[in-house]
Motif scaffolding. Sequence first.
Motif, PDB file in Angstrom:
ATOM      1  N   ASN A 154      -6.092  10.631  -3.170  1.00  0.00           N
ATOM      2  CA  ASN A 154      -5.241   9.605  -2.932  1.00  0.00           C
ATOM      3  C   ASN A 154      -5.340   9.144  -1.223  1.00  0.00           C
ATOM      4  O   ASN A 154      -4.934   7.891  -0.951  1.00  0.00           O
ATOM      5  CB  ASN A 154      -3.767  10.046  -3.431  1.00  0.00           C
ATOM      6  N   LEU A 155      -5.169  10.415  -0.356  1.00  0.00           N
ATOM      7  CA  LEU A 155      -5.013  10.076   0.933  1.00  0.00           C
ATOM      8  C   LEU A 155      -6.256   9.430   1.265  1.00  0.00           C
ATOM      9  O   LEU A 155      -6.067   8.547   2.318  1.00  0.00           O
ATOM     10  CB  LEU A 155      -4.847  11.204   1.683  1.00  0.00           C
ATOM     11  N   GLU A 197       0.733  -1.287   0.060  1.00  0.00           N
ATOM     12  CA  GLU A 197      -0.136   0.118   0.070  1.00  0.00           C
ATOM     13  C   GLU A 197       0.997   1.181   0.021  1.00  0.00           C
ATOM     14  O   GLU A 197       0.519   2.389  -0.632  1.00  0.00           O
ATOM     15  CB  GLU A 197      -0.888  -0.087   1.383  1.00  0.00           C
ATOM     16  N   ALA A 198       1.912   1.391   0.871  1.00  0.00           N
ATOM     17  CA  ALA A 198       2.818   2.201   0.779  1.00  0.00           C
ATOM     18  C   ALA A 198       3.469   2.387  -0.597  1.00  0.00           C
ATOM     19  O   ALA A 198       3.487   3.732  -0.968  1.00  0.00           O
ATOM     20  CB  ALA A 198       4.039   2.108   1.696  1.00  0.00           C
ATOM     21  N   LEU A 247       0.672   4.009  -2.816  1.00  0.00           N
ATOM     22  CA  LEU A 247       0.526   5.558  -2.415  1.00  0.00           C
ATOM     23  C   LEU A 247       1.489   6.368  -2.925  1.00  0.00           C
ATOM     24  O   LEU A 247       1.087   7.227  -3.547  1.00  0.00           O
ATOM     25  CB  LEU A 247       0.172   5.492  -0.906  1.00  0.00           C
ATOM     26  N   THR A 279      -8.262   7.317  -0.263  1.00  0.00           N
ATOM     27  CA  THR A 279      -8.322   5.763  -0.563  1.00  0.00           C
ATOM     28  C   THR A 279      -7.382   5.272   0.408  1.00  0.00           C
ATOM     29  O   THR A 279      -7.540   4.014   0.913  1.00  0.00           O
ATOM     30  CB  THR A 279      -7.769   5.646  -1.899  1.00  0.00           C
ATOM     31  N   ALA A 280      -6.183   5.855   0.610  1.00  0.00           N
ATOM     32  CA  ALA A 280      -5.163   5.141   1.505  1.00  0.00           C
ATOM     33  C   ALA A 280      -5.635   4.831   2.983  1.00  0.00           C
ATOM     34  O   ALA A 280      -5.442   3.812   3.559  1.00  0.00           O
ATOM     35  CB  ALA A 280      -3.690   5.804   1.455  1.00  0.00           C
ATOM     36  N   MET A 294       4.148   5.861   5.994  1.00  0.00           N
ATOM     37  CA  MET A 294       3.531   5.898   4.591  1.00  0.00           C
ATOM     38  C   MET A 294       3.179   6.950   4.090  1.00  0.00           C
ATOM     39  O   MET A 294       3.459   7.488   2.815  1.00  0.00           O
ATOM     40  CB  MET A 294       2.549   4.682   4.293  1.00  0.00           C
ATOM     41  N   ILE A 295       2.049   7.618   4.929  1.00  0.00           N
ATOM     42  CA  ILE A 295       1.560   8.930   4.152  1.00  0.00           C
ATOM     43  C   ILE A 295       2.345   9.995   4.335  1.00  0.00           C
ATOM     44  O   ILE A 295       2.606  10.937   3.750  1.00  0.00           O
ATOM     45  CB  ILE A 295       0.272   9.105   5.377  1.00  0.00           C
ATOM     46  N   ALA A 352       1.928   3.249   9.078  1.00  0.00           N
ATOM     47  CA  ALA A 352       0.925   3.965   8.210  1.00  0.00           C
ATOM     48  C   ALA A 352       1.292   5.585   8.295  1.00  0.00           C
ATOM     49  O   ALA A 352       1.212   6.058   7.287  1.00  0.00           O
ATOM     50  CB  ALA A 352      -0.873   3.659   8.889  1.00  0.00           C
ATOM     51  N   TYR A 374       4.474   9.742   1.315  1.00  0.00           N
ATOM     52  CA  TYR A 374       3.722  10.152   0.033  1.00  0.00           C
ATOM     53  C   TYR A 374       3.774  11.794  -0.020  1.00  0.00           C
ATOM     54  O   TYR A 374       3.591  12.623  -0.948  1.00  0.00           O
ATOM     55  CB  TYR A 374       2.238   9.640  -0.047  1.00  0.00           C
TER      56      TYR A 374
END
Length: 195
Positions: free
Chosen positions: A87-88, A71-72, A75, A90-91, A134-135, A131, A138
């Motif tokens: 996009n965020l 997922e990371a 994204l 959805t993530a 990951m964000i 998470a 992005y």
Amino acid sequence: MPTGVALRDVRRQLFEAADRILLRDGPSGLTSRAVTTEAGCAKGVLHRHFEDFDAFLADFVLDRVEQLAPEAVALKSRAGTGTIAGNLTTALIAVFGSVAVAIVALITFRDGLRARLRHTWPAGVPVLTEAAEMIGGYLAAERDLGRIPAGAEVDSLAAMLIGTGHLLFADRTGASPSEETVHRMVSSVVPSSPA
């Protein structure tokens, strides 16, 4: 279950059973007996593969953290495409629509699990920390592309999104928040693109 029956990918089978129990019954319903019953195997199978139940749970949590890696990548590959808020959204739905919220409750519920996780995960809460990273990655990519302000504190924004997302999804008794609700939250946290 009869003895001597070979099981395929025991870890996966037990972890998937733990997912179902955790989502259905919460942390208090997650026992070694419940896991083996749900997985359709003898209780001894779990103890042959793991030192004890907290060792099983620690591996389960870390396995669920590893599941965020694809997922990371996905994204980060969306940087520069679509809308940042889309996009965020959805993530966040992917992260919190999974077992992530229940894992946070599990870690809070079990002292032995927390102690064991501290050996491999010294800070933060597994799943939520991953998470947030990951964000943050992005958002940094979007900042580098000029789609969010150059001075944006992406790690702080990521932490706010994860914290607020967790609060939105934490009510296991009700329905998950709508995509529109998550999108509205994201839009209120992430700064507008520069003009």
